[in-house]
Design an enzyme around this catalytic site. Structure first.
Site: not given
Length: 280
Positions: A180, A236
């Site tokens: 990611r 995050c």
């Protein structure tokens, strides 16, 4: 500061009157699964805190704030009061996700000025498998007085993150999976990649292969290459799994650590914010 305690530490203290236990189990795939599991059984005396209803605000109409917007602090403080938490209460938080969800409450309590809060290592399934006490009874709590003392230095603003990205004024840490971060995949948010200038330290690498948390020395070794004299901003996807990285950094002796609460999902809600892919 060591905020991680063993199951046996909790077992030895669970009936002490000044100890409060918070169950934070939650599944992003099944938002009601954590509450259902709590209703089935939990550690005696535990109170349930839902990630989306207790530890986050509703999604904002303008699309900013991320997928788990920063909660209204007074609403959370009122919930803590009703649950019997005072400024002197010792608090233990747990989940069944390696600390991913419980660390959110750990961080929020620290932000609210409550320092004596601990994460139970291993989580609820290990507790139950060890044969430790469980119950389906929901405790009756006597309300207490709790006054937040906000620690604003623990929270990074969008402008601080922009400055860190442009000028390197703070070290940016992306806590998501490496794929990611690289922008190779993005299963949740509408844009793949990372904040320019950020390095990648996946939060799950704070855990051993058996799911327990690494020791203080092992965490210190994991972060040995990071500068202790520079401010660190951790993010995050939505400000949840960044929290175990904040906890781990604190345990390793880093005291200039901030959370970007909106995280990647907030960053990409501003079209003018740049996006990077690949390794830095």
């Amino acid at each position: 500061m060591n905020s991680i305690v063993s199951m046996r530490w909790v077992l030895a203290r669970m009936y002490e009157p000044d100890l409060f236990i918070a169950d934070c189990r939650f599944s992003l795939a099944e938002p009601e699964a954590g509450r259902t599991a709590f209703q089935q059984d939990h550690i005696p005396g535990a109170v349930y805190f839902d990630l989306e209803h207790s530890l986050s605000s509703p999604l904002q109409d303008q699309g900013h704030g991320g997928r788990h917007p920063f909660p209204d602090i007074e609403s959370l403080a009122q919930l803590l009061r009703k649950s019997g938490v005072s400024n002197e209460t010792r608090i233990v938080v747990y989940d069944d996700q390696g600390g991913a969800m419980a660390s959110r409450l750990w961080w929020l309590l620290r932000y609210m000025g409550h320092e004596e809060v601990y994460l139970m290592d291993e989580g609820y399934s290990a507790w139950k498998a060890a044969g430790f006490p469980v119950t389906a009874e929901v405790p009756v709590r006597i309300p207490a007085s709790f006054t937040p003392r906000l620690q604003q230095h623990l929270l990074a603003s969008l402008e601080e993150v922009r400055e860190a990205s442009k000028q390197g004024s703070s070290l940016l840490i992306d806590s998501r999976e490496h794929a990611r971060y690289l922008g190779l995949e993005e299963p949740i948010d509408h844009t793949a990649g990372h904040i320019p200038g950020a390095i990648n330290l996946f939060w799950k690498d704070n855990l051993n292969s058996d799911g327990t948390w690494k020791s203080h020395d092992a965490l210190a070794d994991r972060f040995h290459h990071l500068p202790k004299d520079q401010e660190i901003i951790v993010y995050c996807g939505s400000g949840v799994t960044a929290c175990p990285n904040v906890l781990a950094l604190r345990a390793a002796g880093f005291d200039k650590v901030k959370l970007y609460a909106g995280s990647w999902s907030d960053w990409i809600s501003y079209p003018e914010n740049p996006v990077a892919t690949g390794d830095e």
